[in-house]
Design a protein around this motif. Structure first.
Motif, mmCIF file in Angstrom:
data_model
loop_
_atom_site.group_PDB
_atom_site.id
_atom_site.type_symbol
_atom_site.label_atom_id
_atom_site.label_comp_id
_atom_site.label_asym_id
_atom_site.label_seq_id
_atom_site.Cartn_x
_atom_site.Cartn_y
_atom_site.Cartn_z
ATOM 1 N N SER A 58 0.635 -1.336 0.119
ATOM 2 C CA SER A 58 -0.468 0.164 -0.246
ATOM 3 C C SER A 58 0.650 1.252 0.259
ATOM 4 O O SER A 58 1.722 1.054 -0.145
ATOM 5 C CB SER A 58 -0.896 -0.004 0.647
ATOM 6 O OG SER A 58 -0.053 -0.036 2.629
ATOM 7 N N GLU A 59 0.194 2.025 -0.351
ATOM 8 C CA GLU A 59 0.639 3.772 -0.409
ATOM 9 C C GLU A 59 0.369 5.042 -0.001
ATOM 10 O O GLU A 59 -0.818 5.093 -0.610
ATOM 11 C CB GLU A 59 1.418 4.268 -1.895
ATOM 12 C CG GLU A 59 1.851 5.004 -1.517
ATOM 13 C CD GLU A 59 2.859 5.479 -3.039
ATOM 14 O OE1 GLU A 59 3.768 7.211 -3.128
ATOM 15 O OE2 GLU A 59 2.409 4.445 -4.281
ATOM 16 N N MET A 60 0.669 5.296 0.728
ATOM 17 C CA MET A 60 0.045 6.697 1.189
ATOM 18 C C MET A 60 0.247 8.144 0.773
ATOM 19 O O MET A 60 2.051 8.002 1.105
ATOM 20 C CB MET A 60 0.273 6.643 2.511
ATOM 21 C CG MET A 60 -1.103 6.051 4.104
ATOM 22 S SD MET A 60 -0.569 5.941 5.434
ATOM 23 C CE MET A 60 -1.754 7.979 5.209
ATOM 24 N N LYS A 89 -4.271 -4.116 1.183
ATOM 25 C CA LYS A 89 -2.958 -4.456 1.545
ATOM 26 C C LYS A 89 -3.065 -4.203 -0.460
ATOM 27 O O LYS A 89 -4.416 -3.889 -1.110
ATOM 28 C CB LYS A 89 -2.331 -5.673 0.875
ATOM 29 C CG LYS A 89 -3.172 -6.991 0.542
ATOM 30 C CD LYS A 89 -2.707 -8.168 0.550
ATOM 31 C CE LYS A 89 -3.423 -9.327 -0.165
ATOM 32 N NZ LYS A 89 -3.310 -9.988 0.292
ATOM 33 N N GLY A 90 -1.949 -2.997 -0.752
ATOM 34 C CA GLY A 90 -2.508 -2.836 -2.033
ATOM 35 C C GLY A 90 -3.254 -1.767 -3.221
ATOM 36 O O GLY A 90 -3.410 -1.612 -3.369
ATOM 37 N N GLU A 91 -3.713 -0.822 -1.867
ATOM 38 C CA GLU A 91 -4.498 0.152 -1.715
ATOM 39 C C GLU A 91 -3.218 1.765 -1.525
ATOM 40 O O GLU A 91 -2.439 1.274 -1.401
ATOM 41 C CB GLU A 91 -5.693 0.462 -0.970
ATOM 42 C CG GLU A 91 -6.617 -0.842 -0.976
ATOM 43 C CD GLU A 91 -7.923 -0.283 -0.162
ATOM 44 O OE1 GLU A 91 -7.855 0.749 0.620
ATOM 45 O OE2 GLU A 91 -8.522 -1.327 -0.271
ATOM 46 N N ARG A 92 -4.062 2.638 -2.478
ATOM 47 C CA ARG A 92 -3.284 4.110 -2.452
ATOM 48 C C ARG A 92 -4.231 5.310 -1.794
ATOM 49 O O ARG A 92 -5.392 4.787 -2.188
ATOM 50 C CB ARG A 92 -2.820 4.225 -3.852
ATOM 51 C CG ARG A 92 -2.333 5.956 -4.271
ATOM 52 C CD ARG A 92 -1.136 5.498 -5.401
ATOM 53 N NE ARG A 92 -2.800 5.844 -6.025
ATOM 54 C CZ ARG A 92 -3.260 7.088 -6.351
ATOM 55 N NH1 ARG A 92 -3.227 8.016 -5.629
ATOM 56 N NH2 ARG A 92 -4.081 7.002 -7.045
ATOM 57 N N ILE A 99 -12.034 -0.043 8.969
ATOM 58 C CA ILE A 99 -12.303 -0.878 8.573
ATOM 59 C C ILE A 99 -12.951 -1.368 7.546
ATOM 60 O O ILE A 99 -14.171 -2.208 8.325
ATOM 61 C CB ILE A 99 -11.927 -1.822 10.189
ATOM 62 C CG1 ILE A 99 -11.523 -1.045 11.334
ATOM 63 C CG2 ILE A 99 -11.760 -2.485 9.881
ATOM 64 C CD1 ILE A 99 -11.253 -1.495 12.050
ATOM 65 N N PRO A 100 -12.112 -1.465 6.762
ATOM 66 C CA PRO A 100 -11.270 -1.008 5.788
ATOM 67 C C PRO A 100 -11.499 -0.017 5.522
ATOM 68 O O PRO A 100 -12.954 0.677 5.725
ATOM 69 C CB PRO A 100 -11.441 -1.648 4.502
ATOM 70 C CG PRO A 100 -12.503 -2.210 4.090
ATOM 71 C CD PRO A 100 -13.014 -2.509 5.583
ATOM 72 N N CYS A 101 -10.241 1.335 5.610
ATOM 73 C CA CYS A 101 -10.889 2.652 5.202
ATOM 74 C C CYS A 101 -11.570 3.082 4.656
ATOM 75 O O CYS A 101 -10.840 2.017 3.020
ATOM 76 C CB CYS A 101 -9.387 3.706 5.843
ATOM 77 S SG CYS A 101 -8.258 3.276 3.916
ATOM 78 N N SER A 102 -12.386 4.225 4.698
ATOM 79 C CA SER A 102 -13.054 5.445 3.324
ATOM 80 C C SER A 102 -12.658 6.292 3.354
ATOM 81 O O SER A 102 -12.041 6.866 3.974
ATOM 82 C CB SER A 102 -14.541 4.279 3.062
ATOM 83 O OG SER A 102 -14.898 4.707 4.431
ATOM 84 N N PHE A 103 -12.794 7.359 2.198
ATOM 85 C CA PHE A 103 -12.651 8.750 1.691
ATOM 86 C C PHE A 103 -13.307 9.426 3.051
ATOM 87 O O PHE A 103 -14.786 8.730 3.446
ATOM 88 C CB PHE A 103 -13.134 8.587 0.832
ATOM 89 C CG PHE A 103 -12.640 10.371 0.260
ATOM 90 C CD1 PHE A 103 -11.898 11.446 0.809
ATOM 91 C CD2 PHE A 103 -13.906 11.042 0.728
ATOM 92 C CE1 PHE A 103 -11.267 11.988 -0.176
ATOM 93 C CE2 PHE A 103 -13.773 12.667 -0.167
ATOM 94 C CZ PHE A 103 -12.666 12.897 -0.053
ATOM 95 N N VAL A 104 -13.191 10.086 3.503
ATOM 96 C CA VAL A 104 -13.944 10.751 4.624
ATOM 97 C C VAL A 104 -13.595 12.505 3.691
ATOM 98 O O VAL A 104 -12.560 13.198 3.785
ATOM 99 C CB VAL A 104 -13.071 11.306 5.887
ATOM 100 C CG1 VAL A 104 -13.585 11.961 6.521
ATOM 101 C CG2 VAL A 104 -12.868 9.814 6.402
ATOM 102 N N PRO A 105 -14.894 13.070 3.337
ATOM 103 C CA PRO A 105 -15.174 14.639 3.098
ATOM 104 C C PRO A 105 -14.438 15.373 3.431
ATOM 105 O O PRO A 105 -14.758 15.251 4.716
ATOM 106 C CB PRO A 105 -16.254 14.594 2.541
ATOM 107 C CG PRO A 105 -17.036 13.045 2.311
ATOM 108 C CD PRO A 105 -16.787 12.513 3.163
#
Length: 209
Positions: A174-176, A190-193, A203-209
């Motif tokens: 993954s990458e931040m 894993k594998g997310e950016r 969990i799993p994380c989602s976008f917070v506007p």
């Protein structure tokens, strides 16, 4: 048993010094004992670093069977870290500018002025943390997973100025990106950016506007 041998040696040296010098003034016993104790801890910390580079070398992306010498050797290094280096040495440095030094010695790629308040890093060479990033208390930098009795390892990247909240978990591959924020008690799969300067939670994380 090796981590406990290290601890026994450190306390044994301190005890021997205090017993052998009972007539010394109290302040000399305190200063001398502290010096001997810290010197032994620092020396055995360096020995742990040397063992990592000797029996493991550099961690690279790979898949290893659970019952293999590589996994056993890796567990030996991590046992020394978790049972000796972290409680006796690294715990004193967390949250300070010196916290990342040990992980750099072990092969981690840490940038400048990183705020580090966690020791949950295992495959050191696969962890990449950019300048002025923040890893809060209890963050898990998970550069491996066991899947079907196979140890799978890969890189994990936290960009410059990125922030990982308390007890959050980041999985491998993954990458931040720079300035991204993962809030507390969240999981980056894993594998997310995470795109630059965005906030994520859950969990799993989602976008917070």
């Amino acid at each position: 048993t090796l981590p406990y041998c290290f601890a026994f040696l450190s306390f044994g040296l301190l005890y021997h010094y205090c017993v052998e010098h009972p007539a010394l003034p109290f302040w000399r016993v305190v200063l001398g004992g502290t010096g001997i104790f810290l010197t032994s801890i620092f020396s055995l910390t360096l020995l742990t670093v040397a063992l990592k580079w000797t029996i493991i070398g550099r961690y690279v992306p790979a898949e290893k069977p659970l019952w293999s010498s590589f996994v056993w050797r890796s567990e030996l290094v991590n046992s020394l870290c978790e049972s000796y280096v972290y409680p006796f040495w690294e715990a004193l440095l967390l949250g300070t500018p010196f916290a990342a030094i040990f992980f750099r010695w072990m092969g981690s790629d840490f940038g400048k002025r990183v705020y580090l308040d966690t020791t949950e890093i295992t495959e050191f060479d696969l962890a990449h943390v950019g300048d002025q990033a923040e890893l809060a208390s209890g963050v898990t930098v998970q550069t491996h997973l066991f899947e079907d009795r196979v140890m799978k390892m890969s890189h994990l990247r936290v960009g410059a100025g990125a922030s990982v909240g308390v007890s959050a978990v980041i999985l491998y591959d993954s990458e931040m990106e720079a300035g991204a924020r993962l809030r507390s008690l969240s999981l980056l799969m894993k594998g997310e950016r995470l795109p630059a300067r965005t906030t994520w939670q859950g969990i799993p994380c989602s976008f917070v506007p």
